[in-house]
Motif scaffolding. Structure first.
Motif, PDB file in Angstrom:
ATOM      1  N   TYR A  57      42.122 -14.912  31.891  1.00 15.65           N
ATOM      2  CA  TYR A  57      40.396 -15.175  32.651  1.00 15.65           C
ATOM      3  C   TYR A  57      40.215 -16.117  33.561  1.00 15.65           C
ATOM      4  O   TYR A  57      39.272 -16.537  33.736  1.00 15.65           O
ATOM      5  CB  TYR A  57      39.263 -15.541  31.374  1.00 15.65           C
ATOM      6  N   CYS A  81      31.996 -18.308  22.292  1.00 16.12           N
ATOM      7  CA  CYS A  81      32.531 -17.272  22.842  1.00 16.12           C
ATOM      8  C   CYS A  81      30.862 -16.800  21.873  1.00 16.12           C
ATOM      9  O   CYS A  81      31.048 -17.280  20.896  1.00 16.12           O
ATOM     10  CB  CYS A  81      33.513 -16.834  21.761  1.00 16.12           C
ATOM     11  N   SER A  82      30.321 -15.715  22.390  1.00 15.03           N
ATOM     12  CA  SER A  82      29.224 -15.548  21.636  1.00 15.03           C
ATOM     13  C   SER A  82      29.570 -13.952  20.666  1.00 15.03           C
ATOM     14  O   SER A  82      28.738 -14.844  19.351  1.00 15.03           O
ATOM     15  CB  SER A  82      28.220 -14.676  22.933  1.00 15.03           C
ATOM     16  N   LEU A  83      30.774 -14.249  20.510  1.00 18.14           N
ATOM     17  CA  LEU A  83      30.741 -12.962  19.522  1.00 18.14           C
ATOM     18  C   LEU A  83      31.662 -14.250  18.218  1.00 18.14           C
ATOM     19  O   LEU A  83      30.950 -14.368  17.380  1.00 18.14           O
ATOM     20  CB  LEU A  83      32.597 -12.403  19.697  1.00 18.14           C
ATOM     21  N   ASN A 116      38.078 -13.794  18.018  1.00 17.09           N
ATOM     22  CA  ASN A 116      37.351 -14.347  18.336  1.00 17.09           C
ATOM     23  C   ASN A 116      36.073 -14.561  16.951  1.00 17.09           C
ATOM     24  O   ASN A 116      35.344 -14.055  17.277  1.00 17.09           O
ATOM     25  CB  ASN A 116      36.618 -13.640  19.460  1.00 17.09           C
ATOM     26  N   CYS A 173      30.218  -9.521  23.227  1.00 21.72           N
ATOM     27  CA  CYS A 173      30.743  -9.508  23.785  1.00 21.72           C
ATOM     28  C   CYS A 173      29.034 -10.037  24.839  1.00 21.72           C
ATOM     29  O   CYS A 173      29.129  -8.944  25.796  1.00 21.72           O
ATOM     30  CB  CYS A 173      31.814 -10.169  24.661  1.00 21.72           C
ATOM     31  N   VAL A 195      29.655 -10.698  28.089  1.00 16.64           N
ATOM     32  CA  VAL A 195      29.700 -10.100  28.943  1.00 16.64           C
ATOM     33  C   VAL A 195      30.322  -8.569  29.152  1.00 16.64           C
ATOM     34  O   VAL A 195      29.247  -8.002  29.694  1.00 16.64           O
ATOM     35  CB  VAL A 195      31.072 -10.895  29.466  1.00 16.64           C
ATOM     36  N   GLU A 250      35.866  -4.511  23.990  1.00 18.59           N
ATOM     37  CA  GLU A 250      34.349  -5.409  23.614  1.00 18.59           C
ATOM     38  C   GLU A 250      33.186  -4.389  24.262  1.00 18.59           C
ATOM     39  O   GLU A 250      32.666  -4.822  23.983  1.00 18.59           O
ATOM     40  CB  GLU A 250      34.869  -6.707  23.992  1.00 18.59           C
ATOM     41  N   CYS A 305      31.838 -14.804  32.228  1.00 17.54           N
ATOM     42  CA  CYS A 305      31.563 -15.808  30.692  1.00 17.54           C
ATOM     43  C   CYS A 305      31.426 -17.245  31.228  1.00 17.54           C
ATOM     44  O   CYS A 305      32.794 -17.489  31.803  1.00 17.54           O
ATOM     45  CB  CYS A 305      33.596 -14.706  30.292  1.00 17.54           C
ATOM     46  N   HIS A 348      31.699 -19.540  28.939  1.00 16.00           N
ATOM     47  CA  HIS A 348      33.157 -19.671  28.382  1.00 16.00           C
ATOM     48  C   HIS A 348      34.263 -20.624  29.080  1.00 16.00           C
ATOM     49  O   HIS A 348      34.405 -21.619  28.790  1.00 16.00           O
ATOM     50  CB  HIS A 348      32.885 -19.496  27.475  1.00 16.00           C
ATOM     51  N   MET A 349      34.048 -19.784  29.673  1.00 12.85           N
ATOM     52  CA  MET A 349      36.180 -19.625  29.805  1.00 12.85           C
ATOM     53  C   MET A 349      35.939 -20.307  31.828  1.00 12.85           C
ATOM     54  O   MET A 349      36.542 -21.006  31.945  1.00 12.85           O
ATOM     55  CB  MET A 349      36.364 -17.917  30.440  1.00 12.85           C
TER      56      MET A 349
END
Ligand code: 13P
Ligand code: SF4
Length: 345
Positions: A54, A115-117, A143, A215, A217, A243, A302, A304-305
């Motif tokens: 990503y 990461c939301s997970l 994750n 997730c 996303v 996901e 995303c 975060h990425m």
């Protein structure tokens, strides 16, 4: 993937050859200076740069020694003798590298990169589930943070989740924390997914006890997106990361880890491809396959990425900052769960 060049100008020329279709020239000129300096310093320090699929194209195609999905990068992190490891991915990935190779310095070029997970479940949540369902094995998605892994029996990734479930030969398993990955795995392994209330008994038969993480996303892609794109682009091959919600996966043609999506596009002759995943990955695929028509839905990203930049990668390398630390007792228990996954192959 890493660019081998002796000057900034050579770096720029190589970047232009790879990336002209996805990165504007003005950006390439600025980023070539950063790329040149990162690669020079990386060599000087004997560092290894790992890059998740990503990462943005001007980073992904220029500085990582190895790119891949969570499973591939975990394996490489566990095996490497190089030090430090610069992890261009999110925090749980860098933590996994540190757990698997604890004597190495692992640097994450970002302050948070969550990461939301991973943030949807805590170690206390897992302990509560284990108290409620004694003897039921806990499978946690990669994750998750180290303390959650430490409470788990085994880890899985999007690339091996069904194999990990089947390896346990148990009718009942707890699968954390992604409700959609769990539902997709339940479908693949012939199980029912359940979310029992406090007073509910577990049903008989083969079940997965799930958790309501998602997730941020992939949960936003819909069947309607797939229907609209199929109408507009007849013959399109639709690839959905596992996901994604199960109805989206069912409406797609292929659902696997990010690296398997990359290989699918490389090998298929479909007239168009739609990637239901983080948009940068589609850019990376376009750069590698300039003659293929790759569609993506870039309004869903995303965050975060996207925190990982060339600037911060250079800073981490220069200053040896953003070190990942995991307390030894947590790391030891989490390593056991990760090694059980890696042993599955
Ligand atoms: P992969 O392991 O398939 O690369 O997935 C990681 C991830 O975070 C997807 O959102
Ligand atoms: Fe986490 Fe989703 Fe981002 Fe992957 S895309 S790192 S699962 S928030």
């Amino acid at each position: 993937m890493s660019i081998q060049a002796n000057t900034v100008q050579e770096t720029y020329i190589q970047m232009q050859a790879k990336l002209a279709k996805v990165v504007p020239d003005v950006e390439l000129r600025i980023k070539a200076e950063l790329v040149y300096e990162i690669n020079r310093l990386k060599k000087e320090r004997g560092a290894l740069i790992l890059g998740h699929n990503y990462m943005e194209p001007a980073l992904y195609h220029t500085v990582p020694d190895i790119v891949g999905d969570s499973l591939e990068l975990s394996r490489k992190a566990a095996e490497t003798h190089q030090d430090p490891i610069i992890f261009c991915g999110v925090r749980f990935m860098a933590e996994t590298a540190k757990i698997l190779n604890p004597s190495k310095t692992v640097l994450l070029p970002a302050k948070v990169a969550g990461c939301s997970l991973a943030s949807s479940i805590s170690a206390a949540d897992v302990r509560a589930l284990k108290t409620r369902y004694p003897g039921v094995p806990v499978i946690s998605y990669i994750n998750t943070y180290a303390d959650v892994k430490a409470e788990s029996d085994i880890i899985c990734t999007s690339g091996n989740a069904s194999r990990v479930v089947e390896s346990l030969s148990c009718d009942k398993v707890i699968f954390l924390p992604d409700q959609f990955l769990a539902a997709n795995v339940a479908h693949e392994t012939g199980r029912t997914i359940v979310y029992p209330g406090p007073q509910d008994e577990l049903p008989a038969g083969k079940i997965i006890i799930g958790w309501r993480g998602a997730c941020e996303v992939h949960e936003r892609f819909s069947v309607d997106d797939v229907v609209q794109i199929r109408k507009q682009f007849p013959g399109v091959a639709v690839l959905a990361h596992p996901e994604c919600p199960p109805d989206v996966v069912a409406a797609s043609d292929f659902s696997q880890s990010t690296s398997r999506m990359v290989s699918f596009v490389r090998e298929s002759h479909a007239p168009h491809f739609l990637l239901l995943t983080e948009c940068s990955m589609a850019d990376n695929i376009i750069a590698e396959n300039p003659n293929k028509d790759v569609l993506r839905l870039c309004s869903i990203r995303c965050p975060h990425m996207n925190e990982i930049t060339l600037e911060d990668t250079l800073h981490a390398l220069r200053a040896n900052e953003q070190k990942i630390e995991v307390p030894a007792d947590i790391a030891d228990r989490a390593r056991g769960a990760l090694q059980r996954m890696l042993a599955i192959g």
